[in-house]
Design an enzyme around this catalytic site. Structure first.
Site, PDB file in Angstrom:
ATOM      1  CE  LYS A 166       1.737   1.895   5.188  1.00 40.97           C
ATOM      2  NZ  LYS A 166       1.127   1.789   3.845  1.00 40.97           N
ATOM      3  CB  SER A 207      -0.910   0.004   1.224  1.00 43.84           C
ATOM      4  OG  SER A 207      -1.807  -1.066   1.184  1.00 43.84           O
ATOM      5  CE  LYS A 224      -5.286  -1.980   1.398  1.00 45.05           C
ATOM      6  NZ  LYS A 224      -3.978  -2.620   1.508  1.00 45.05           N
TER       7      LYS A 224
END
Length: 294
Positions: free
Chosen positions: A240, A98, A172
């Site tokens: 994050k 990611s 994502k």
């Protein structure tokens, strides 16, 4: 016809079971991890363990990158002694980490300059999905690159091409905002049930199969009830991802108030020292917020 040789970079919580699934599918795999013991454990499954990312990539047909974040991926792939320099001409790079959308598009540009294909292909489904080869795989890249990588990705889950390079990472970010917000809502619901005098486990059971049923209610709701926060997806990684999503939304001129609030809750959870716990541990932060015992 022999299957393409795969270099797999990053064999942690998610990467290790993904390597095992590739091996079960018959692919030859050379594995490398920054913590050598995590890659060494895969030798018993048939992986060839390399002592550097560049050695793992030497002459490989496909490189799969499953590292923790964008800067790490960039350094390992394109830095001094970067792994992409060792791939055979025409090889395919698949970044399943990611990372920011802009990082993925820059990776694609650098790969094209080197005559390499590129896909950004982040996943959803957690450690369980990695073990069961049932990951949802959101793929960005050209149709030709997708065709080149489709069989490899299909050994890991269900790949869907959603657009050009960077689009997989964008998908994502959408996924992670929905996951984070749903975890927060499930945690709030279970706390409400508990404080209202109902059995939260029975409330969860009663909701299964209804309109709010979801893998998060099933899996993360149970983790909350059991207070089992062994990380499948650590909270610091969830933070994050929400930070990355909100930064990208800001660049697009979007204000996402729910995502912003949930991000602040995960930030508080990490600041409280729970960053290495599973993201279902957000219920701990809600307990702190309400002055309830953890």
């Amino acid at each position: 016809m022999s299957l393409p040789e795969i270099a797999f970079i990053g064999t942690g919580i998610m990467g290790a079971p993904m390597v095992r699934n590739l091996l079960r599918a018959g692919y030859p795999v050379r594995a490398w991890n920054r913590s050598p013991d995590k890659a060494a454990a895969l030798a018993a499954d048939g992986a060839r363990v390399s002592d550097s990312a560049q050695a793992a990539a030497e002459g490989a047909d496909v490189l799969v990158c499953m590292l923790s974040d964008g800067p790490t991926c960039t350094q390992v792939l394109f830095g001094d002694h970067g792994a992409t320099g060792a791939l055979r001409p025409g090889a395919l790079v698949i970044v399943m980490s990611s990372i920011p959308v802009d990082t993925a598009t820059e990776h694609a540009r650098q790969c094209a300059e080197r005559g390499l294909g590129y896909l950004d292909a982040p996943v959803s489904g957690g450690e369980r999905g990695a073990r069961e080869a049932s990951l949802a795989i959101m793929v960005g890249g050209t149709p030709d690159a997708f065709d080149q990588g489709h069989a490899v990705l299909s050994a890991l889950g269900r790949p869907v091409r959603v657009g050009p390079a960077g689009s997989g990472e964008l998908a994502k970010l959408v996924n992670q905002l929905i996951v984070a917000s749903t975890i927060a809502t499930v945690a709030e619901g279970l706390l409400l049930a508990e404080r209202g005098g109902a059995d939260p486990a029975k409330v969860r059971e009663a909701l299964l199969g209804g309109f709010v049923d979801s893998p998060i209610l099933r899996q993360h709701g149970q983790r909350m009830l059991d207070a089992d926060f062994t990380p499948g997806g650590p909270s610091k990684w969830q933070l994050k991802d929400t930070r990355t999503a909100l930064a990208h939304a800001q660049r697009l001129g979007l204000n996402l108030p729910v995502g912003t609030l949930v991000d602040s809750l995960f930030a508080a959870l990490v600041d409280a020292g729970d960053g290495d716990l599973d993201h279902a541990a957000l219920i701990r932060q809600l307990r702190r917020h309400n002055h309830l015992p953890l």
